[in-house]
Enzyme design. Structure first.
Site, PDB file in Angstrom:
ATOM      1  N   HIS A  13     -33.770   9.989 -36.842  1.00  0.00           N
ATOM      2  CA  HIS A  13     -33.276   8.975 -37.781  1.00  0.00           C
ATOM      3  C   HIS A  13     -31.803   8.614 -37.643  1.00  0.00           C
ATOM      4  CE1 HIS A  13     -32.966   6.615 -41.391  1.00  0.00           C
ATOM      5  NE2 HIS A  13     -32.205   7.494 -42.010  1.00  0.00           N
TER       6      HIS A  13
ATOM      7  N   GLU B 254     -36.441   7.948 -48.850  1.00  0.00           N
ATOM      8  CA  GLU B 254     -36.209   9.073 -49.758  1.00  0.00           C
ATOM      9  C   GLU B 254     -36.274   8.626 -51.215  1.00  0.00           C
ATOM     10  OE1 GLU B 254     -32.538  12.180 -50.168  1.00  0.00           O
ATOM     11  OE2 GLU B 254     -33.277  11.695 -48.160  1.00  0.00           O
TER      12      GLU B 254
ATOM     13  N   ARG C 210     -31.789  16.621 -46.164  1.00  0.00           N
ATOM     14  CA  ARG C 210     -32.845  16.208 -45.239  1.00  0.00           C
ATOM     15  C   ARG C 210     -33.153  17.235 -44.170  1.00  0.00           C
ATOM     16  NH1 ARG C 210     -31.208   9.796 -44.597  1.00  0.00           N
ATOM     17  NH2 ARG C 210     -32.016   9.166 -46.641  1.00  0.00           N
TER      18      ARG C 210
ATOM     19  N   ASP D 105     -24.721   1.586 -27.603  1.00  0.00           N
ATOM     20  CA  ASP D 105     -23.890   0.869 -26.638  1.00  0.00           C
ATOM     21  C   ASP D 105     -22.406   1.224 -26.751  1.00  0.00           C
ATOM     22  OD1 ASP D 105     -26.299  -0.412 -25.986  1.00  0.00           O
ATOM     23  OD2 ASP D 105     -25.909  -2.036 -27.399  1.00  0.00           O
TER      24      ASP D 105
ATOM     25  N   LEU E 284     -24.902   4.074 -45.993  1.00  0.00           N
ATOM     26  CA  LEU E 284     -24.423   2.756 -46.414  1.00  0.00           C
ATOM     27  C   LEU E 284     -23.017   2.851 -46.986  1.00  0.00           C
ATOM     28  CD1 LEU E 284     -27.609   1.126 -48.038  1.00  0.00           C
ATOM     29  CD2 LEU E 284     -26.609   0.679 -45.794  1.00  0.00           C
TER      30      LEU E 284
ATOM     31  N   ARG F 104     -26.241  14.569 -42.735  1.00  0.00           N
ATOM     32  CA  ARG F 104     -25.845  13.518 -43.682  1.00  0.00           C
ATOM     33  C   ARG F 104     -26.732  13.527 -44.915  1.00  0.00           C
ATOM     34  NH1 ARG F 104     -27.822   8.729 -44.910  1.00  0.00           N
ATOM     35  NH2 ARG F 104     -29.147   8.418 -43.067  1.00  0.00           N
TER      36      ARG F 104
ATOM     37  N   LEU G 205     -39.888   4.376 -41.537  1.00  0.00           N
ATOM     38  CA  LEU G 205     -39.393   5.230 -42.614  1.00  0.00           C
ATOM     39  C   LEU G 205     -40.091   4.978 -43.945  1.00  0.00           C
ATOM     40  CD1 LEU G 205     -37.190   7.256 -42.022  1.00  0.00           C
ATOM     41  CD2 LEU G 205     -35.603   5.835 -43.297  1.00  0.00           C
TER      42      LEU G 205
ATOM     43  N   GLN H 121     -30.010  13.806 -37.093  1.00  0.00           N
ATOM     44  CA  GLN H 121     -30.859  14.012 -38.264  1.00  0.00           C
ATOM     45  C   GLN H 121     -32.281  13.514 -38.048  1.00  0.00           C
ATOM     46  OE1 GLN H 121     -30.476  11.700 -42.258  1.00  0.00           O
ATOM     47  NE2 GLN H 121     -29.500  13.674 -42.589  1.00  0.00           N
TER      48      GLN H 121
ATOM     49  N   PHE I 141     -31.203  11.172 -55.270  1.00  0.00           N
ATOM     50  CA  PHE I 141     -31.415  11.293 -53.827  1.00  0.00           C
ATOM     51  C   PHE I 141     -31.110  12.728 -53.421  1.00  0.00           C
ATOM     52  CE2 PHE I 141     -32.535   7.142 -52.604  1.00  0.00           C
ATOM     53  CZ  PHE I 141     -32.699   7.104 -51.220  1.00  0.00           C
TER      54      PHE I 141
ATOM     55  N   HIS J  31     -35.302  12.506 -40.271  1.00  0.00           N
ATOM     56  CA  HIS J  31     -35.671  12.180 -41.652  1.00  0.00           C
ATOM     57  C   HIS J  31     -37.024  12.801 -41.946  1.00  0.00           C
ATOM     58  CE1 HIS J  31     -36.646   9.917 -45.269  1.00  0.00           C
ATOM     59  NE2 HIS J  31     -35.427   9.403 -45.273  1.00  0.00           N
TER      60      HIS J  31
ATOM     61  N   GLY K 249     -23.589  -5.095 -37.985  1.00  0.00           N
ATOM     62  CA  GLY K 249     -24.177  -4.435 -39.146  1.00  0.00           C
ATOM     63  C   GLY K 249     -23.170  -4.334 -40.273  1.00  0.00           C
TER      64      GLY K 249
ATOM     65  N   GLY L 109     -20.599  -5.478 -32.858  1.00  0.00           N
ATOM     66  CA  GLY L 109     -21.644  -5.007 -33.765  1.00  0.00           C
ATOM     67  C   GLY L 109     -21.565  -5.743 -35.090  1.00  0.00           C
TER      68      GLY L 109
END
Length: 578
Positions: free
Chosen positions: A351, A250, A281, A216, A399, A393, A247, A235, A114, A237, A12, A10
């Site tokens: 989400h 927020e 949320r 995966d 992030l 969350r 999206l 969740q 937020f 969103h 990300g 992965g």
């Protein structure tokens, strides 16, 4: 066969940060079915939370408390403390590596509000989200990828992981993957493997998740006897573009956007009078659906696809263009409206997975409620469950989770691989994966995978959505099992070897079906309402019986449930009001 000290699956934010740290002390490779800069971290818009106190007074202790309360007290509190305390250095590290944060007039990293983030243990909203316009995730991804290239990390781009190589069921020795450009199976041996494969929102019909988000890593682990934790908590969103799921960050509400019903009423005043539109949320999503069910959606027909308005017209073009340029562009592209001139039609969208592969605070995978470690196996990011998100969350904590626990896992791996011998990988390491792919490509006729996918996504959306009940969830479990049986007869229609997307989609469908079953069975089992798991037949939170993590083991066509204690060592669980 390929051999490395460390394999990261992965690319990300979590995978790249782990690779960056591990590569400083070990030969490290990143395996990804996408090119790294196309990873889903790049879609994260609004910000990354840290109690910098650049705009308003803030403390890590307040951040940790908000995280625990926002997660409806299913959060492991020492993990939340680590998340909040290490957030500050994590943000400064990203800044030092080149991330272009927005700035205050004094030149500090700017911050905005937020949902669920407060000062002084819930007294008032606080500006805690550090941001780079509404492209924060994109900037994090670019920054970390450039650093990994600089550190000479090896990349296997467009490789799909299909199996985990285990020794005696207690230690990991590597992975098996399909090279998409040739269809060739590859064995990658490693002293340590980290899964950072992201979420699995594609189990639902309407989702903000990319097509690649097919779970995966968790699915591969589940098939190898590793439990998945808290899978019932998914969740929704509150603000996806009506009908599309794309999206609307927020951050729009963080800058002052207001949710309104068909009467123009700011309806969140009735649900969360303190935090209003910036409540957690799960609460905002339920409030929107409650308005729709009461006939106060914009159409007023009480149907599940009715919507409400997100009004940002009062913010003005200058603010929207300066702080929310991508959102403004999305609205113009997909809706044909300018959010400075007209409200945005929004509806909750699937989400984020709070559950996933269970880990400790170093990213090491655990295989039971006692915390038994699977040697050499790690996980971080959305595919993992530390648990810092609990039952819900908070925005911008995703992030932060990536960089804090990706970094911690990478550091631990760097030390671990120095202490262990080279992996022992037999000639039969790829046999299970080869058997699966041979079946899918044996030329026999079978049901089309696309029809199975559509039925799976529909039943999950309708029966395991924002509001749940026993009858619907049992029906979902039964339907998913029927679809898994049909999947056993599914075959590819494309017989080519090069970039066979038909084969890739069938592999991904197998993963999604397994995760759908685990999610539905875990939801049916939890007889209370907590965070994102809201039952119409058990409407209250039940700490006496259900203040515990779910551990779900996939055993053929059944899901075996066990439990793991929740760490409540700092704050005693209390009613969750805002």
């Amino acid at each position: 066969m390929h051999a490395f000290d460390t394999i990261i699956v992965g690319s990300g934010g979590a995978g790249l940060y782990a690779a960056l740290e591990a590569s400083q002390r070990s030969r490290t490779a990143v395996l990804s079915k996408l090119y790294p800069i196309r990873s889903h971290t790049g879609a994260a818009q609004g910000g990354i939370s840290a109690a910098l106190g650049n705009v308003e007074e803030d403390k890590p202790e307040w951040h940790a408390y908000d995280t625990v309360k926002g997660g409806d007290y299913l959060v492991d509190q020492q993990a939340a403390k680590i998340l909040a305390e290490e957030a500050i250095q994590a943000v400064y590290d990203l800044e030092n590596r080149g991330l272009p944060f927005n700035r205050t007039p004094e030149g500090r990293i700017d911050q905005r509000r937020f949902g669920g983030h407060t000062s002084n243990f819930g007294k008032a909203p606080v500006k805690r989200a550090c941001y780079a316009a509404d492209r924060t995730g994109h900037m994090i991804l670019q920054t970390l990828y450039q650093q990994c290239i600089k550190n000479e990390v090896t990349f296997f781009d467009e490789y799909q992981v299909v199996d985990l190589i285990m020794k005696d069921g207690t230690s990991c020795q590597g992975v098996v993957a399909v090279e998409l450009s040739t269809g060739t199976l590859h064995v990658l041996a490693a002293k340590a493997v980290l899964f950072a494969t992201g979420g699995f929102g594609r189990i639902f019909k309407i989702t903000s998740n990319a097509f690649a988000n097919t779970g995966d890593g968790p699915a591969v682990c589940a098939r190898r006897g590793i439990p998945l934790m808290d899978m019932e908590f998914f969740q929704f969103h509150p603000t996806g573009i009506m009908g599309l799921g794309i999206l609307i960050s927020e951050a729009v509400r963080g800058e002052g956007g207001i949710l309104r019903n068909r009467d123009g009423e700011r309806f969140m005043e009735r649900y969360t009078p303190t935090l209003l539109d910036l409540a957690p949320r799960d609460i905002v999503a339920r409030s929107i659906l409650t308005e729709i069910r009461a006939g106060r959606g914009i159409r007023g027909d009480r149907k599940i696809d009715d919507y409400v308005h997100l009004d940002a017209t009062h913010l003005g073009k200058e603010t929207l263009n300066a702080k929310l340029p991508d959102i403004s562009s999305f609205c113009q592209t997909y809706l044909g409206i300018d959010p400075a001139d007209a409200p945005i039609p929004v509806l909750p969208t699937a989400h984020y997975a709070m559950g996933g592969i269970p880990t400790d605070v170093h990213g090491r995978v655990v295989m039971d409620g006692k915390g038994t470690i699977v040697e050499g196996l790690y996980a971080a990011g959305e595919c993992a469950c530390v648990s810092v998100h609990g039952a819900n969350r908070l925005g911008t904590n995703s992030l932060l989770d990536l960089v804090v626990f990706g970094r911690r896992a990478g550091q631990h791996i760097g030390d671990y691989v120095k202490q262990v011998d080279k992996p022992t990988v037999g000639k039969d390491a790829a046999d299970v994966a080869r058997s699966w792919i041979d079946r899918l490509t044996d030329g026999k006729s079978g049901p089309h995978g696309g029809h199975i996918t559509e039925e799976m996504q529909t039943v999950m959306m309708e029966n395991i959505g924002i509001y749940r009940n026993s009858g619907d969830m049992q029906a979902a479990v039964d339907t998913i099992n029927q679809l898994r049986e049909r999947y056993r007869s599914a075959r590819v229609q494309d017989t080519g070897k090069q970039f066979n997307t038909d084969l890739l989609e069938l592999i991904e469908l197998g993963n999604l079906l397994d995760l759908s079953l685990i999610t539905a069975a875990s939801a049916l089992n939890r007889k209370e309402s907590r965070g994102a798991h809201s039952r119409e037949d058990f409407t209250e939170r039940d700490d006496d019986n259900w203040l515990k993590h779910t551990l779900a083991y996939l055993e053929g066509d059944t899901v075996h449930i066990d439990y793991k204690a929740v760490d409540t060592s700092i704050w005693e669980p209390k009613p969750r009001t805002y």
